[in-house]
Design an enzyme around this catalytic site. Structure first.
Site, PDB file in Angstrom:
ATOM      1  CD  GLU A 276      -2.454  -1.246   2.791  1.00 22.52           C
ATOM      2  OE1 GLU A 276      -2.161  -0.386   3.656  1.00 22.52           O
ATOM      3  OE2 GLU A 276      -3.270  -2.150   2.998  1.00 22.52           O
ATOM      4  N   PRO A 277       1.685   1.456  -1.030  1.00 23.52           N
ATOM      5  CG  PRO A 277       2.793   1.493  -3.091  1.00 23.52           C
ATOM      6  CD  PRO A 277       1.785   0.700  -2.284  1.00 23.52           C
ATOM      7  N   GLY A 278       2.260   4.977  -0.672  1.00 24.59           N
ATOM      8  CA  GLY A 278       1.732   6.298  -0.997  1.00 24.59           C
ATOM      9  C   GLY A 278       2.892   7.200  -1.366  1.00 24.59           C
ATOM     10  CB  CYS A 346      -3.016  34.291  13.106  1.00 23.94           C
ATOM     11  SG  CYS A 346      -3.482  35.561  11.947  1.00 23.94           S
TER      12      CYS A 346
HETATM   13  N1  LLP Z   1      -1.341   1.827   4.512  1.00 22.37           N
HETATM   14  C1  LLP Z   1      -1.834   2.279   5.681  1.00 22.37           C
HETATM   15  C2  LLP Z   1      -2.711   1.407   6.455  1.00 22.37           C
HETATM   16  C3  LLP Z   1      -1.494   3.558   6.134  1.00 22.37           C
HETATM   17  O1  LLP Z   1      -1.978   3.987   7.294  1.00 22.37           O
HETATM   18  C4  LLP Z   1      -0.639   4.377   5.352  1.00 22.37           C
HETATM   19  C5  LLP Z   1      -0.270   5.717   5.795  1.00 22.37           C
HETATM   20  C6  LLP Z   1      -0.155   3.875   4.126  1.00 22.37           C
HETATM   21  C7  LLP Z   1      -0.518   2.586   3.752  1.00 22.37           C
HETATM   22  C8  LLP Z   1       0.749   4.667   3.211  1.00 22.37           C
HETATM   23  O2  LLP Z   1       1.958   4.947   3.787  1.00 22.37           O
HETATM   24  P1  LLP Z   1       3.153   5.601   2.925  1.00 22.37           P
HETATM   25  O3  LLP Z   1       3.612   4.593   1.888  1.00 22.37           O
HETATM   26  O4  LLP Z   1       2.626   6.817   2.260  1.00 22.37           O
HETATM   27  O5  LLP Z   1       4.188   5.907   3.927  1.00 22.37           O
HETATM   28  N2  LLP Z   1       0.608  12.504   6.942  1.00 22.37           N
HETATM   29  C9  LLP Z   1       1.853  11.849   7.254  1.00 22.37           C
HETATM   30  C10 LLP Z   1       1.854  10.405   6.867  1.00 22.37           C
HETATM   31  C11 LLP Z   1       0.737   9.620   7.489  1.00 22.37           C
HETATM   32  C12 LLP Z   1       0.694   8.216   6.980  1.00 22.37           C
HETATM   33  C13 LLP Z   1      -0.548   7.551   7.383  1.00 22.37           C
HETATM   34  N3  LLP Z   1      -0.688   6.208   6.896  1.00 22.37           N
HETATM   35  C14 LLP Z   1       3.002  12.595   6.593  1.00 22.37           C
HETATM   36  O6  LLP Z   1       2.769  13.619   5.946  1.00 22.37           O
HETATM   37  O7  LLP Z   1       4.159  12.206   6.741  1.00 22.37           O
END
Ligand code: LLP
Length: 412
Positions: A276-278, A346
């Protein structure tokens, strides 16, 4: 001294250029702040991600929370990715982008009954459950619909991801997943249920992880647990979390090692891997262009007051995250002063970065905040009744508006 943001994004004749588009042309056409993405960079990241794990061809579900722009999701869908969603809204937008429900997984600790009903009606690949109560809720919906629903259980492996505290999710004090004891009880229960199909063991230990060793530890925990349960999961969902090189200091995630340890794991377990990459797909594909409204001189440092603020891009204010800031036009005339890049909101935390070395800036100059593709626009808000920025996607020398700037009348 200014490092290249990415190859698709670089200075040409001292002007920052995305693919073939000089940003001086963007600021002539559009107001700032504005998010600007490179389509080629997105495609390149997806190809690289797939290549890293090609020996076991995982199902890749893009984490919609990192970027939920419909046009970006359509692009991602065209590359064959699925989606990881955490709300009915994210599920709806993933489907609207054309992503097949057979490649959608649903995570989250607080899915409501109506969200679960929607997901069950859409026959998504998996609902990854995070508590006993959620499992019972799904069972009761499935019973009422006389359906058998495919589910996973999210394990909290109590593994330290060695990342920013606020974005760690896999330690026992974090709210995510269930502990081993609950996992064992729940899996026994599901195996005897007429309405639930146990298909997956899922984990996600955190985000912006740069060290592969926490993943090794996590896989060791899974190994032991699977042996105890003596059950062959059709899917093992390893979540996302792979970090990117925000500081441009070459601290990169070691995909080779991660691939090797998963391959070893798969010798013992015949399961399909889900990722599940973001951030690793979208993080370094976008920049935020902002104009300097005022420069407030101060004895030790000048405040560079931008038209972008923490509502547009939250990561520095929320996590103390550091994102490189570079000028849109390079002059190479340096200043000895420190700069504090701040927004107009602010709040004292409405600050992006302090620099000690920067080119001399003037009011009305433009700057670029790097690597804002992940958790940039998706985390933006209307705080201080500020309209959300426009988003553009560049492909070669073409430019597409993929989100219009919000109008004040839409939010008032
Ligand atoms: N799968 C699950 C269950 C998750 O909770 C997350 C991210 C991902 C996949 C994706 O993770 P990634 O590959 O993007 O690291 N807002 C924060 C990051 C919060 C991540 C929450 N969960 C930031 O800006 O660093």
């Amino acid at each position: 001294m200014y490092l290249k943001c990415q190859k698709k994004m670089k200075y040409i004749n001292n002007i920052f250029t995305v693919e073939k588009f000089r940003l001086t042309n963007v600021i002539k056409k559009f107001e700032t702040p504005i998010f600007c993405y490179s389509e080629k960079k997105i495609n390149e990241n997806i190809i690289k991600f797939k290549r890293n794990f090609k020996s076991f061809s995982p199902i890749i579900c893009f984490s919609t929370k990192s970027n939920c722009n419909l046009e970006i999701l359509k692009l991602i869908k065209r590359s064959g990715l699925g989606a990881d969603v955490v709300s009915k809204g994210e599920l709806m937008i993933a489907l609207k982008a054309g992503i097949t429900s057979k490649k959608i997984v649903f995570s989250g600790v607080g899915k409501t009954r109506s969200e679960l009903i929607y997901a069950i009606d859409k026959n998504i690949l998996l609902i990854n459950c995070e508590s006993k109560s959620e499992i019972l809720e799904i069972e009761s919906i499935a019973k009422s619909k006389k359906k058998k629903v495919n589910i996973g259980i999210r394990l909290n492996p109590n593994t330290d991801a060695k990342t920013i505290k606020q974005i760690s999710t896999g330690k026992k004090e974090n709210k995510f997943g269930v502990n081993e004891k609950t996992f064992l009880e729940a899996s026994k229960y599901i195996k005897n249920s007429k309405f639930l199909n146990l298909k997956c063991l899922s984990v996600h230990i955190g985000s912006q992880i740069l060290d592969h060793r926490p993943y090794q530890k996590m896989l060791n925990v899974l190994d032991k647990l699977i042996k105890k349960i003596n059950f062959n999961f059709e899917y093992i969902d390893l979540g996302g979390g792979m970090g990117i090189d925000y500081n441009k200091d070459n601290k990169k995630f070691n995909y080779k090692k991660y691939n090797q340890i998963i391959k070893k794991f798969l010798k013992r377990h015949k399961s399909k891997i889900i990722f599940e990459p973001g951030r690793s797909i979208i993080g370094d594909t976008a920049i935020l262009i902002s104009k300097i409204i005022y420069i407030k001189e101060n004895s030790k440092k000048d405040f560079i007051i931008l038209d972008a603020a923490m509502n547009d891009f939250m990561r520095p204010a929320l996590y103390g995250a550091k994102h490189k800031i570079i000028p849109l036009k390079k002059t190479n005339k340096m200043t000895k002063k420190s700069y504090d890049f701040v927004g107009p909101i602010c709040e004292t935390t409405d600050k992006f970065l302090t620099t000690n070395k920067f080119q001399k800036l003037n009011e009305k100059d433009y700057i670029i905040i790097c690597d804002v593709g992940a958790y940039g626009s998706s985390l933006s808000s209307n705080y201080n009744i500020r309209p959300k920025p426009a988003e553009i996607l560049i492909k070669g020398s073409k430019i597409n508006i993929i989100k219009k700037r919000q109008k004040l009348k839409e939010i008032i």
